[in-house]
Design a protein around this motif. Structure first.
Motif, PDB file in Angstrom:
ATOM      1  N   ALA A 155       8.663  12.874  -0.913  1.00  0.00           N
ATOM      2  CA  ALA A 155       8.566  13.517  -2.220  1.00  0.00           C
ATOM      3  C   ALA A 155       9.069  12.546  -3.287  1.00  0.00           C
ATOM      4  N   ASN A 156       8.370  12.499  -4.408  1.00  0.00           N
ATOM      5  CA  ASN A 156       8.791  11.681  -5.551  1.00  0.00           C
ATOM      6  C   ASN A 156       8.918  10.201  -5.210  1.00  0.00           C
ATOM      7  N   HIS A 157       8.004   9.716  -4.407  1.00  0.00           N
ATOM      8  CA  HIS A 157       7.962   8.297  -4.050  1.00  0.00           C
ATOM      9  C   HIS A 157       6.725   7.641  -4.658  1.00  0.00           C
ATOM     10  N   VAL A 162       5.359   4.514  -0.163  1.00  0.00           N
ATOM     11  CA  VAL A 162       4.880   5.349   0.939  1.00  0.00           C
ATOM     12  C   VAL A 162       4.066   4.505   1.913  1.00  0.00           C
ATOM     13  N   GLU A 163       3.172   3.706   1.382  1.00  0.00           N
ATOM     14  CA  GLU A 163       2.339   2.882   2.266  1.00  0.00           C
ATOM     15  C   GLU A 163       3.183   1.851   3.001  1.00  0.00           C
ATOM     16  N   ARG A 164       4.182   1.279   2.315  1.00  0.00           N
ATOM     17  CA  ARG A 164       5.077   0.343   2.986  1.00  0.00           C
ATOM     18  C   ARG A 164       5.845   1.041   4.104  1.00  0.00           C
ATOM     19  N   GLU A 175       6.989   8.142  14.073  1.00  0.00           N
ATOM     20  CA  GLU A 175       6.144   9.021  13.255  1.00  0.00           C
ATOM     21  C   GLU A 175       6.186   8.587  11.795  1.00  0.00           C
ATOM     22  N   PRO A 176       5.019   8.386  11.156  1.00  0.00           N
ATOM     23  CA  PRO A 176       4.993   7.983   9.745  1.00  0.00           C
ATOM     24  C   PRO A 176       5.016   9.203   8.820  1.00  0.00           C
ATOM     25  N   TRP A 177       5.331   8.956   7.566  1.00  0.00           N
ATOM     26  CA  TRP A 177       5.171   9.999   6.553  1.00  0.00           C
ATOM     27  C   TRP A 177       3.689  10.341   6.432  1.00  0.00           C
ATOM     28  N   THR A 178       3.380  11.632   6.519  1.00  0.00           N
ATOM     29  CA  THR A 178       1.979  12.064   6.449  1.00  0.00           C
ATOM     30  C   THR A 178       1.739  13.090   5.344  1.00  0.00           C
ATOM     31  N   ALA A 179       2.698  13.218   4.430  1.00  0.00           N
ATOM     32  CA  ALA A 179       2.538  14.176   3.336  1.00  0.00           C
ATOM     33  C   ALA A 179       3.241  13.632   2.095  1.00  0.00           C
ATOM     34  N   LEU A 180       2.679  13.952   0.934  1.00  0.00           N
ATOM     35  CA  LEU A 180       3.239  13.565  -0.356  1.00  0.00           C
ATOM     36  C   LEU A 180       3.561  14.825  -1.147  1.00  0.00           C
ATOM     37  N   GLN A 181       4.690  14.802  -1.848  1.00  0.00           N
ATOM     38  CA  GLN A 181       5.009  15.901  -2.763  1.00  0.00           C
ATOM     39  C   GLN A 181       5.362  15.303  -4.114  1.00  0.00           C
ATOM     40  N   ASP A 209      -5.676   8.491  -4.265  1.00  0.00           N
ATOM     41  CA  ASP A 209      -6.448   7.505  -3.503  1.00  0.00           C
ATOM     42  C   ASP A 209      -5.803   7.252  -2.145  1.00  0.00           C
ATOM     43  N   LEU A 210      -4.478   7.100  -2.139  1.00  0.00           N
ATOM     44  CA  LEU A 210      -3.763   6.886  -0.883  1.00  0.00           C
ATOM     45  C   LEU A 210      -3.939   8.077   0.040  1.00  0.00           C
ATOM     46  N   ALA A 211      -3.785   9.274  -0.498  1.00  0.00           N
ATOM     47  CA  ALA A 211      -3.899  10.472   0.325  1.00  0.00           C
ATOM     48  C   ALA A 211      -5.291  10.600   0.935  1.00  0.00           C
ATOM     49  N   ARG A 212      -6.301  10.313   0.138  1.00  0.00           N
ATOM     50  CA  ARG A 212      -7.674  10.444   0.643  1.00  0.00           C
ATOM     51  C   ARG A 212      -7.997   9.376   1.687  1.00  0.00           C
ATOM     52  N   SER A 213      -7.509   8.174   1.462  1.00  0.00           N
ATOM     53  CA  SER A 213      -7.835   7.091   2.393  1.00  0.00           C
ATOM     54  C   SER A 213      -7.073   7.220   3.706  1.00  0.00           C
ATOM     55  N   GLU A 214      -5.873   7.813   3.655  1.00  0.00           N
ATOM     56  CA  GLU A 214      -5.030   7.888   4.850  1.00  0.00           C
ATOM     57  C   GLU A 214      -4.938   9.289   5.453  1.00  0.00           C
ATOM     58  N   GLY A 215      -5.622  10.256   4.856  1.00  0.00           N
ATOM     59  CA  GLY A 215      -5.593  11.611   5.404  1.00  0.00           C
ATOM     60  C   GLY A 215      -4.250  12.310   5.239  1.00  0.00           C
TER      61      GLY A 215
END
Length: 311
Positions: A155-157, A162-164, A175-181, A209-215
């Motif tokens: 959240a708030n990143h 996030v990608e790094r 396990e990677p971060w798989t959600a954004l808030q 863009d990140l969310a769409r490309s990485e699901g």
């Protein structure tokens, strides 16, 4: 972005402080009865409204509700956050716990105790902590995701952080971060104008863009702008005072009238149409009922184009 259907998330920030036990229980009961699933809280909620000067009230109230409602734990999914809880009462941000491995593990242990559960369905890093190596934070979240935490998110990143972090998780085989808030609503603040709310980060095109490309799943907070769409006593903050806001609100009124929905319902439908899960904080049962009814509101391409042109 995440391919699952967007959902209304119940924000519980004020539960146990501004929203008392009786009203909170009624809201939770109504939310679950109408098919709601996700509860969003944080270990720091809501220290600024609590005489104790520390967080935990929201999680304690949810825990009390779960104990009073046998079987309710199987009906809901719980998302909570670590990073911002004060370690010294009335001393934020100086004593905020941060995102060191010790802080993350200690925060989750305390959250599990307050909630009275043995797992957290989604754990958020509430905000960045650039005083701690990102590798350390990623490792701590990854360790928890092997046991008491089912999923992790940020959240708030910034999108690049996030990608790094996701790259580091791959290197560490955790396990990677798989959600954004992030903060997002139909109206937008004046470009390049700082927000008054400390720690808030706006959703950007780069995040999408990140969310769409990485699901990745995307959750939006302040989705209904603290009631500003429907309450004359809750005007939008000054940073929203620009011509685009007037144009958007005019389209909002037109669309709401055309499809026989409330302003709030159209805003929520607009977010869900983009695959975003809006978090809705409420203080009365009728407010969550109105929000959940937005699941039946359908905006077509022409509606979305009108909003895009107005903004």
């Amino acid at each position: 972005m995440n391919t699952t259907d967007p959902q209304i998330v119940l924000g519980t920030m004020d539960f146990g402080t501004r929203v008392d036990r009786e009203r909170a229980f009624a809201i939770l009961d109504s939310f679950v009865a109408d098919g709601g699933a996700w509860l969003d809280t944080a270990n720091c909620y809501a220290f600024w409204n609590d005489p104790s000067g520390v967080g935990g009230a929201s999680e304690r109230l949810i825990g009390a509700w779960l104990r009073a409602r046998p079987g309710a734990r199987d009906a809901v999914r719980i998302a909570t956050k670590v990073r911002q809880n004060q370690l010294v009462p009335h001393s934020w941000p100086e004593s905020a716990e941060g995102l060191s491995a010790h802080a993350v593990h200690a925060g989750v242990k305390e959250s599990l105790g307050r909630l009275g559960v043995d797992r957290i369905d989604l754990l958020w890093a509430h905000a960045e902590d650039r005083t701690v190596p990102l590798e350390e934070t990623v490792g701590a979240f990854g360790e928890l995701a092997q046991g008491t935490v089912l999923r992790v998110g940020a959240a708030n990143h910034a999108a690049w952080r996030v990608e790094r972090a996701r790259s580091l998780a791959r290197e560490q085989r955790v396990e990677p971060w798989t959600a954004l808030q992030l903060r997002h609503s139909l109206v937008q603040p004046r470009p390049l104008t700082p927000l008054a709310e400390a720690g808030h980060r706006m959703l950007t095109a780069e995040d999408m863009d990140l969310a769409r490309s990485e699901g990745l799943a995307v959750w939006s907070y302040s989705a209904l702008m603290w009631g500003s769409y429907v309450r004359a006593d809750k005007p939008l903050p000054p940073t929203y005072d620009h011509p685009g806001t007037s144009r958007v609100l005019a389209v909002l009124d037109d669309v709401a009238g055309e499809i026989a929905a409330t302003r709030n319902q159209v805003v929520l439908a607009w977010l869900m149409r983009q695959g975003i899960d809006p978090i809705v904080g409420v203080s009365r049962v009728e407010q969550i009922e109105e929000a959940l009814a937005a699941r039946g509101v359908r905006l077509d391409d022409e509606h979305m184009a009108r909003f895009a042109e107005a903004r």
